[in-house]
Design an enzyme around this catalytic site. Structure first.
Site, PDB file in Angstrom:
ATOM      1  N   ARG A   2      -1.608 -14.735  21.541  1.00  0.00           N
ATOM      2  CA  ARG A   2      -0.317 -15.101  20.930  1.00  0.00           C
ATOM      3  C   ARG A   2       0.822 -14.985  21.935  1.00  0.00           C
ATOM      4  NH1 ARG A   2       3.881 -11.978  18.374  1.00  0.00           N
ATOM      5  NH2 ARG A   2       2.654 -10.104  18.748  1.00  0.00           N
TER       6      ARG A   2
ATOM      7  N   HIS B  24      -0.692  -4.838  23.491  1.00  0.00           N
ATOM      8  CA  HIS B  24       0.669  -4.917  24.045  1.00  0.00           C
ATOM      9  C   HIS B  24       0.693  -4.068  25.304  1.00  0.00           C
ATOM     10  CE1 HIS B  24       4.985  -4.841  24.456  1.00  0.00           C
ATOM     11  NE2 HIS B  24       5.106  -5.689  23.452  1.00  0.00           N
TER      12      HIS B  24
ATOM     13  N   HIS C 197      -2.253  -4.273  19.393  1.00  0.00           N
ATOM     14  CA  HIS C 197      -0.952  -4.674  18.844  1.00  0.00           C
ATOM     15  C   HIS C 197      -1.051  -5.767  17.787  1.00  0.00           C
ATOM     16  CE1 HIS C 197       3.351  -5.367  18.897  1.00  0.00           C
ATOM     17  NE2 HIS C 197       3.214  -6.626  19.285  1.00  0.00           N
TER      18      HIS C 197
ATOM     19  N   ARG D 228       0.995 -11.903  27.931  1.00  0.00           N
ATOM     20  CA  ARG D 228       0.664 -10.512  27.622  1.00  0.00           C
ATOM     21  C   ARG D 228      -0.746 -10.087  28.016  1.00  0.00           C
ATOM     22  NH1 ARG D 228       3.057  -9.295  21.786  1.00  0.00           N
ATOM     23  NH2 ARG D 228       5.122  -9.488  22.721  1.00  0.00           N
TER      24      ARG D 228
ATOM     25  N   GLU E 279      11.225 -13.278  26.654  1.00  0.00           N
ATOM     26  CA  GLU E 279      10.000 -12.480  26.686  1.00  0.00           C
ATOM     27  C   GLU E 279       8.929 -13.205  27.481  1.00  0.00           C
ATOM     28  OE1 GLU E 279       9.000 -11.278  22.675  1.00  0.00           O
ATOM     29  OE2 GLU E 279      10.859 -10.159  22.463  1.00  0.00           O
TER      30      GLU E 279
ATOM     31  N   SER F 296       4.963 -14.417  16.102  1.00  0.00           N
ATOM     32  CA  SER F 296       4.299 -13.949  14.897  1.00  0.00           C
ATOM     33  C   SER F 296       5.232 -13.932  13.688  1.00  0.00           C
ATOM     34  CB  SER F 296       3.746 -12.549  15.137  1.00  0.00           C
ATOM     35  OG  SER F 296       3.329 -12.007  13.935  1.00  0.00           O
TER      36      SER F 296
ATOM     37  N   LYS G  11       0.814  -1.222   0.000  1.00  0.00           N
ATOM     38  CA  LYS G  11       0.000   0.000   0.000  1.00  0.00           C
ATOM     39  C   LYS G  11       0.838   1.258   0.000  1.00  0.00           C
ATOM     40  CE  LYS G  11      -3.046  -0.626   3.391  1.00  0.00           C
ATOM     41  NZ  LYS G  11      -4.287  -0.431   4.189  1.00  0.00           N
TER      42      LYS G  11
HETATM   43  P1  FAD Z   1       3.092  -6.843   7.621  1.00  0.00           P
HETATM   44  O1  FAD Z   1       4.532  -6.905   7.914  1.00  0.00           O
HETATM   45  O2  FAD Z   1       2.258  -5.951   8.473  1.00  0.00           O
HETATM   46  O3  FAD Z   1       2.932  -6.426   6.121  1.00  0.00           O
HETATM   47  C1  FAD Z   1       1.669  -6.142   5.580  1.00  0.00           C
HETATM   48  C2  FAD Z   1       1.846  -5.733   4.149  1.00  0.00           C
HETATM   49  O4  FAD Z   1       0.584  -5.751   3.505  1.00  0.00           O
HETATM   50  C3  FAD Z   1       2.408  -4.350   3.930  1.00  0.00           C
HETATM   51  O5  FAD Z   1       3.317  -4.406   2.859  1.00  0.00           O
HETATM   52  C4  FAD Z   1       1.189  -3.532   3.517  1.00  0.00           C
HETATM   53  O6  FAD Z   1       1.470  -2.435   2.686  1.00  0.00           O
HETATM   54  C5  FAD Z   1       0.431  -4.574   2.743  1.00  0.00           C
HETATM   55  N1  FAD Z   1      -0.994  -4.332   2.590  1.00  0.00           N
HETATM   56  C6  FAD Z   1      -1.953  -4.252   3.539  1.00  0.00           C
HETATM   57  N2  FAD Z   1      -3.154  -4.052   2.970  1.00  0.00           N
HETATM   58  C7  FAD Z   1      -2.952  -3.989   1.640  1.00  0.00           C
HETATM   59  C8  FAD Z   1      -3.785  -3.771   0.523  1.00  0.00           C
HETATM   60  N3  FAD Z   1      -5.093  -3.558   0.642  1.00  0.00           N
HETATM   61  N4  FAD Z   1      -3.223  -3.764  -0.700  1.00  0.00           N
HETATM   62  C9  FAD Z   1      -1.891  -3.939  -0.872  1.00  0.00           C
HETATM   63  N5  FAD Z   1      -1.061  -4.159   0.153  1.00  0.00           N
HETATM   64  C10 FAD Z   1      -1.580  -4.175   1.384  1.00  0.00           C
HETATM   65  N6  FAD Z   1       6.132 -10.103  16.178  1.00  0.00           N
HETATM   66  C11 FAD Z   1       7.125 -10.922  16.539  1.00  0.00           C
HETATM   67  O7  FAD Z   1       7.041 -12.130  16.308  1.00  0.00           O
HETATM   68  N7  FAD Z   1       8.235 -10.413  17.134  1.00  0.00           N
HETATM   69  C12 FAD Z   1       8.397  -9.093  17.394  1.00  0.00           C
HETATM   70  O8  FAD Z   1       9.422  -8.678  17.908  1.00  0.00           O
HETATM   71  C13 FAD Z   1       7.341  -8.213  17.041  1.00  0.00           C
HETATM   72  N8  FAD Z   1       7.425  -6.888  17.305  1.00  0.00           N
HETATM   73  C14 FAD Z   1       6.443  -6.061  16.829  1.00  0.00           C
HETATM   74  C15 FAD Z   1       6.586  -4.684  17.009  1.00  0.00           C
HETATM   75  C16 FAD Z   1       5.635  -3.826  16.477  1.00  0.00           C
HETATM   76  C17 FAD Z   1       5.787  -2.346  16.663  1.00  0.00           C
HETATM   77  C18 FAD Z   1       4.519  -4.336  15.780  1.00  0.00           C
HETATM   78  C19 FAD Z   1       3.497  -3.424  15.197  1.00  0.00           C
HETATM   79  C20 FAD Z   1       4.366  -5.710  15.636  1.00  0.00           C
HETATM   80  C21 FAD Z   1       5.326  -6.571  16.160  1.00  0.00           C
HETATM   81  N9  FAD Z   1       5.201  -7.952  16.008  1.00  0.00           N
HETATM   82  C22 FAD Z   1       6.218  -8.772  16.402  1.00  0.00           C
HETATM   83  C23 FAD Z   1       4.148  -8.512  15.185  1.00  0.00           C
HETATM   84  C24 FAD Z   1       4.729  -8.762  13.792  1.00  0.00           C
HETATM   85  O9  FAD Z   1       5.639  -7.743  13.469  1.00  0.00           O
HETATM   86  C25 FAD Z   1       3.663  -8.826  12.730  1.00  0.00           C
HETATM   87  O10 FAD Z   1       2.632  -9.662  13.130  1.00  0.00           O
HETATM   88  C26 FAD Z   1       4.254  -9.359  11.435  1.00  0.00           C
HETATM   89  O11 FAD Z   1       5.353  -8.573  11.053  1.00  0.00           O
HETATM   90  C27 FAD Z   1       3.201  -9.372  10.346  1.00  0.00           C
HETATM   91  O12 FAD Z   1       3.837  -9.684   9.141  1.00  0.00           O
HETATM   92  P2  FAD Z   1       2.971  -9.767   7.833  1.00  0.00           P
HETATM   93  O13 FAD Z   1       3.918 -10.110   6.744  1.00  0.00           O
HETATM   94  O14 FAD Z   1       1.811 -10.647   8.063  1.00  0.00           O
HETATM   95  O15 FAD Z   1       2.387  -8.302   7.631  1.00  0.00           O
HETATM   96  C1  SIN Z   2       7.983  -6.843  21.505  1.00  0.00           C
HETATM   97  O1  SIN Z   2       9.137  -6.630  21.139  1.00  0.00           O
HETATM   98  O2  SIN Z   2       7.570  -6.656  22.649  1.00  0.00           O
HETATM   99  C2  SIN Z   2       7.009  -7.359  20.505  1.00  0.00           C
HETATM  100  C3  SIN Z   2       7.100  -8.803  20.424  1.00  0.00           C
HETATM  101  C4  SIN Z   2       5.882  -9.377  19.796  1.00  0.00           C
HETATM  102  O3  SIN Z   2       4.917  -8.676  19.515  1.00  0.00           O
HETATM  103  O4  SIN Z   2       5.900 -10.576  19.598  1.00  0.00           O
END
Ligand code: FAD
Ligand code: SIN
Length: 524
Positions: A375, A233, A340, A279, A113, A380, A34
């Protein structure tokens, strides 16, 4: 005019890129994002990736911790698969060039964690996601044109080729820069669009996390499961100028202590594991203490650790706190819970297949059964890696069926919007009502109030949607309204408190654990 690919991937985070990279050996892949291609939750992940890599750790222990956090609702086969394949998938990331923090002897420096019995979190200081995203994008760039990126392209709706047995045949996609809707056709479409934190007023998620994948799949008739389990979170930075900034659970893994504003500790009153309890328990404890004391935040105290250690282990958090006038080596960090992670999502099997042929879902958008009702930290990124790998074979099978043709997007009599304020007002209203009525602690009355308001808003948005030319904001507004409604509906159906779903009206656990599954009735 339509674009044709062997696979259409909606999303460029850990799940979408891992899938694209592996599928590219078999066909041409389009990856839609996006905003810029790195923008998504993956890029902001801090703590790391949970996996059994230490000599004294075992698969059984990681499985057990995941099942315990999931409060009786995890699918054991999904948990076993994810845990057992984790180490191999992480070694693949390393082979692609991901550089994780190392300890003495070049072993991974494993973090700890909440809910984990052992140190098992692979990380790159506190910038794990950025490193993973960098490594995956650079590997995709090496695929010599077999992976085409379409940045600033938002999938609007899935295409159902009903004359071809109800398969998903691709998606209508808004080119945000040109304001045009294009047709992308592919025999297999993979939703990897991440979560839906933006449905809530306060969230750790980036702006792209508006639940588009769940909303699109739902509208197309796929089953959506467990949407009531939104993970909050416990520790998001509380500061008027800081938007969304997470204070990683890894800090509590290094002995961080939660305190009230008065300096008093409180977690010992809620769980024997105190700050390292799962959590849901920590977030609920903070919520209860904020309500009891009337304070606007609690604090996370890291002052027991030497400054050089904090600067080396948590450079991003240290620097961001500093930017906001907080010296974490000398003073506690003000924190509050924030939405979160979406534990539910589009229901899939162990290979990412949804119940709509031709449609797969991987990563946060999917409900594989790994997380159950809550979770476990850092499971994740692991899920994204493992299930993207498993989905490749399913995608190859699905890609043998041609997608067929589909009519181009019909804008009908839509005109340019002259009332953008309606969109921004409705956005704000939904996020606020979800925060106030469908948050960490729920009641039947609050859910009913949220439902009434959401039904009116959905009606209004539907009218507005068909009468006005599409904009990215309008697409997202329609989706957050849909997802908010799915959360409320799922929460209303669950007549118990389990994991992340806690309601004062049914505070006990039901004897039998069951998923909440919702499917849109077919049009009469
Ligand atoms: P994302 O990485 O969110 O990617 C989504 C993609 O979809 C993006 O490219 C976006 O542009 C695209 N998209 C969305 N809607 C559309 C659309 N309509 N059309 C086109 N493209 C679209 N998890 C852990 O396991 N360990 C961690 O340390 C951790 N830390 C985190 C810290 C933060 C701040 C956050 C927010 C989350 C964290 N999580 C962590 C959770 C984890 O990061 C996410 O669950 C994971 O990265 C999701 O990956 P994904 O590939 O499913 O989606
Ligand atoms: C964090 O670093 O606390 C995020 C980890 C997670 O969402 O799994």
């Amino acid at each position: 005019m339509s674009e044709h690919f062997d696979a259409l991937v909606v999303g460029g985070g850990i799940a979408g890129l891992s899938f694209a990279l592996k599928f590219a050996r078999f066909g041409r892949v389009a990856v839609l994002t996006k905003r810029q291609r790195w923008e998504g939750s993956t890029n902001y992940a801090q703590g790391g990736i949970a996996s059994v890599l230490a000599g004294d750790d075992t698969f059984e222990s990681h499985v057990e911790d995941t099942l315990t956090a999931g409060a009786g609702l995890c699918r054991r086969d999904a948990v076993e698969l994810c845990v057992r394949h984790g180490p191999e998938r992480i070694r693949e990331l390393v082979a692609l060039g991901a550089r994780f923090s190392r300890g003495p002897g070049d072993d991974f420096d494993l973090g700890r964690e909440g809910g984990h019995a052992r140190r098992r979190i692979v990380h790159a200081q506190d910038l794990t996601g950025r490193e993973v995203e960098r490594a995956l994008l650079s590997a995709c760039d090496g695929e010599q044109g077999r992976i085409a990126f379409f940045e600033h392209h938002a999938a609007v709706d899935l295409i159902r080729a009903d004359r071809r047995g109800g398969r998903c045949a691709g998606a209508y996609v808004l080119d945000k820069r040109r304001g045009e809707v294009q047709t992308f056709l592919a025999p297999v479409t993979v939703l990897a669009s991440g979560g839906s934190g933006k449905v809530y007023l306060y969230t750790t998620n980036p702006d792209v996390s508006t639940g588009d994948g769940v909303a699109m799949a739902w509208r197309a008739g796929a089953t959506v499961a467990n949407m009531e389990f939104m993970q909050f979170h416990p520790t998001c930075l509380f500061h008027p100028q800081a938007r969304n900034f997470l204070i990683s659970e890894a800090l509590r893994g290094e002995g961080g202590v939660l305190r009230l504003r008065s300096g008093e500790t409180f977690m010992e009153r809620f769980h024997p594991l105190r700050e390292l309890a799962p959590r849901d328990i920590v977030a609920r404890a903070i919520d209860a203490e904020l309500k009891r004391t009337g304070d606007d935040c609690v604090t996370l105290d890291m002052t027991h650790l030497p400054r050089p250690f904090l600067m080396e282990r948590f450079p991003n958090i240290y620097a961001t706190c500093r930017e906001h006038g907080i010296d974490m080596a000398a003073q506690p960090i003000p924190v509050v819970p924030a939405a979160h992670y979406q534990c539910g999502g589009v229901a899939t099997d162990l290979a990412g297949r949804t119940d709509l042929p031709g449609l797969l879902a991987v990563g946060e958008v999917a409900c594989t059964g790994l997380h159950g009702a809550n979770r476990l930290a850092s499971n994740s990124l692991l899920e994204g890696l493992v299930f993207a790998h498993e989905a490749v074979e399913a995608a190859r099978e699905a890609s043998s069926v041609p997608p067929g043709e589909a009519p181009d997007w019909d804008p009908g009599k839509a005109v340019d919007s002259d009332e953008q304020v309606v969109v921004s007002h409705n956005w704000d209203e939904i996020r606020r009502l979800m925060w106030n009525y469908v948050g960490i602690v729920r009641t039947d009355k609050r859910l009913a109030r949220a439902r009434r308001r959401l039904e009116l808003l959905r009606e209004e948005i539907r009218g507005y949607y068909w009468d006005h030319r599409l904009t990215a904001d309008l697409v997202e507004l329609r989706n957050i309204a849909e997802v908010a409604w799915l959360v409320v509906e799922s929460a209303s159906q669950r007549r118990e408190s389990r994991g992340l779903h806690y309601t004062l009206d049914c505070p006990r656990l039901a004897p039998v654990a069951a998923e909440t599954r919702l499917k849109k009735p077919p049009k009469a």
